[in-house]
Design an enzyme around this catalytic site. Sequence first.
Site, PDB file in Angstrom:
ATOM      1  N   ASP A   1       0.835  -1.197   0.000  1.00 56.77           N
ATOM      2  CA  ASP A   1       0.000   0.000   0.000  1.00 56.77           C
ATOM      3  C   ASP A   1       0.873   1.252   0.000  1.00 56.77           C
ATOM      4  OD1 ASP A   1      -2.011   1.857   0.185  1.00 56.77           O
ATOM      5  OD2 ASP A   1      -2.378   1.530   2.328  1.00 56.77           O
TER       6      ASP A   1
ATOM      7  N   LYS B   1       1.512   7.944   0.676  1.00 59.59           N
ATOM      8  CA  LYS B   1       1.946   7.988   2.071  1.00 59.59           C
ATOM      9  C   LYS B   1       3.314   8.664   2.189  1.00 59.59           C
ATOM     10  CE  LYS B   1      -0.212   3.541   3.310  1.00 59.59           C
ATOM     11  NZ  LYS B   1      -1.079   4.004   4.411  1.00 59.59           N
TER      12      LYS B   1
ATOM     13  N   ASP C   1       0.122  -4.946   4.923  1.00 60.83           N
ATOM     14  CA  ASP C   1      -1.249  -4.441   4.839  1.00 60.83           C
ATOM     15  C   ASP C   1      -2.209  -5.546   4.398  1.00 60.83           C
ATOM     16  OD1 ASP C   1      -2.877  -2.289   5.402  1.00 60.83           O
ATOM     17  OD2 ASP C   1      -2.849  -1.500   3.362  1.00 60.83           O
TER      18      ASP C   1
ATOM     19  N   ARG D   1     -11.118  -0.305   2.906  1.00 60.95           N
ATOM     20  CA  ARG D   1     -12.571  -0.388   3.091  1.00 60.95           C
ATOM     21  C   ARG D   1     -13.283  -0.601   1.756  1.00 60.95           C
ATOM     22  NH1 ARG D   1     -12.506   5.391   5.776  1.00 60.95           N
ATOM     23  NH2 ARG D   1     -10.495   4.485   6.321  1.00 60.95           N
TER      24      ARG D   1
END
Length: 512
Positions: free
Chosen positions: A275, A282, A293, A356
């Site tokens: 990720d 990030k 992750d 999500r």
Amino acid sequence: MQKKAFEAVVVHTGSPAIIECELIVVPVFKGETTETSFFAELDAATGGQIGQAMLRREFRPNGKDCFITPVTSDAWRARRVALVGVGSNDQMAWRPAAAKIVLTARSSRIRQVGFMVRGEVDGSSFAQAITEGMLFGSFDDRRYKTGDRSDDPHAEEISLNVLCGESTETSVAEGVRRGVAIGTSVNIARELSNEPPNLLTPTVFAERANTIVSAQGVEVEVLDEAAIEGLGMGMILGVAQGSVEPPRLVVMKHNPTDAANHPVLALVGKGVTFDTGGISIKPSADMDQMKHDMGGGAAVVGAMRAIGELQLPVRVIGIVPMVENMPGGKAIRPGDVLVSGCGKTVEVLNTDAEGRLILGDALWYARQLGATHLVDVATLTGSCVIALGKAASGLFGQPEDWVRTIERAANSGGERVWQLPLYDEYTDQLKSEIADLANIGGRAAGACTAAAFLRAFAEGVPWAHVDVAGTAWLEKSKPGAVKGATGVMVSTLTELASMSKEWSLESSSPEV
């Protein structure tokens, strides 16, 4: 004396003096008096060293102390004795105590370890917890280290000596059998999460999952990009489209012949193999840790392996959506709208809130496959780490009795969870001007708004979400655990499946 071997663990009955090992471990419970014939025998076997350690307070049975001394008696076959404080008489303390002693043994090049099953405990539960803990402590991931490994310190034999109440060798052996299945599966999940991201792409992760669980009789179906597109799961496809690595959706089914049609438990795990955050990239600091992750997905794979090996009499579906989240030229952008498998539209406000999205499609698909109860596990939010630190995983869910069931399973599995709220205000934060939902709700209550997002895809099915962002990875070693992946939630999910008779008629509908 009879022996029954379960892989590396052997169960003995009889006097501990006749067990041949380099180190025999004696658990001492908090508040337990050592003025008994048992401890007098130990003291005599060590030439009075145990009594002196107690007198000098070198050892206190508080769950932290460990005292090792040589055996001087010719009547004993063990070379050394270790007193280990296991604190209170519950499983939350047993596993780390056992792991700690194995790590200590490894550092001293001890290869034969015996652990006494004693005290006012249920022998089967104690044996299971101790076996799991000892296997956790034996974990040593050196796959990518080069050089001479002939002197690597590994315990070659683990023994359990039964000396507790009315527990029989048979009940303890059953605890060992369960402990080996779960402990091995936890370590497999840890290996998966530790894997370098260039070597564990979504395609490879799917292949590994297939190999791991099918060996235990679990049915596996791997959906490729075309199949995912055919099902209309636009959120999984959206997250994956920035990477050259195609997505996969792994569906694992445990269908024992002796299981009823109801319930059907679905375990869903986040499988982001790396990720970057996507376009909402990030910071570079610690980004290397984003290889884990997929820790939630690894936990589901591990749990499905254990459930299959133990042949638990309940139908279980394991689903892991596997993607890379990369900032390629085709990556989704903040402001894009994705269409989920169930038809709900989602405005992407932050591409780093990708977990999500893929879980939403997977939860929907679990319901399509007939799931009556849902649990998802994910390294989902930094907000959960801020709220709970590394001490507990965040727990959300509906209805309340299903949440309580997850808590009981976690307690049995020796893993801490802490319930966080799911107020309607958190759903309000996810309102979008142009879509059904936004994928973030702002900085406030980030763990709660993430859970509220997932609840929208669970709809009326009993559902729990476990945020393991703080518990899936150790940034440095601590007593009883080494740096790296923890395999958290494998134990809890397996215990949950074991408890199906308790909850099969509960949690039939969410609270309104």
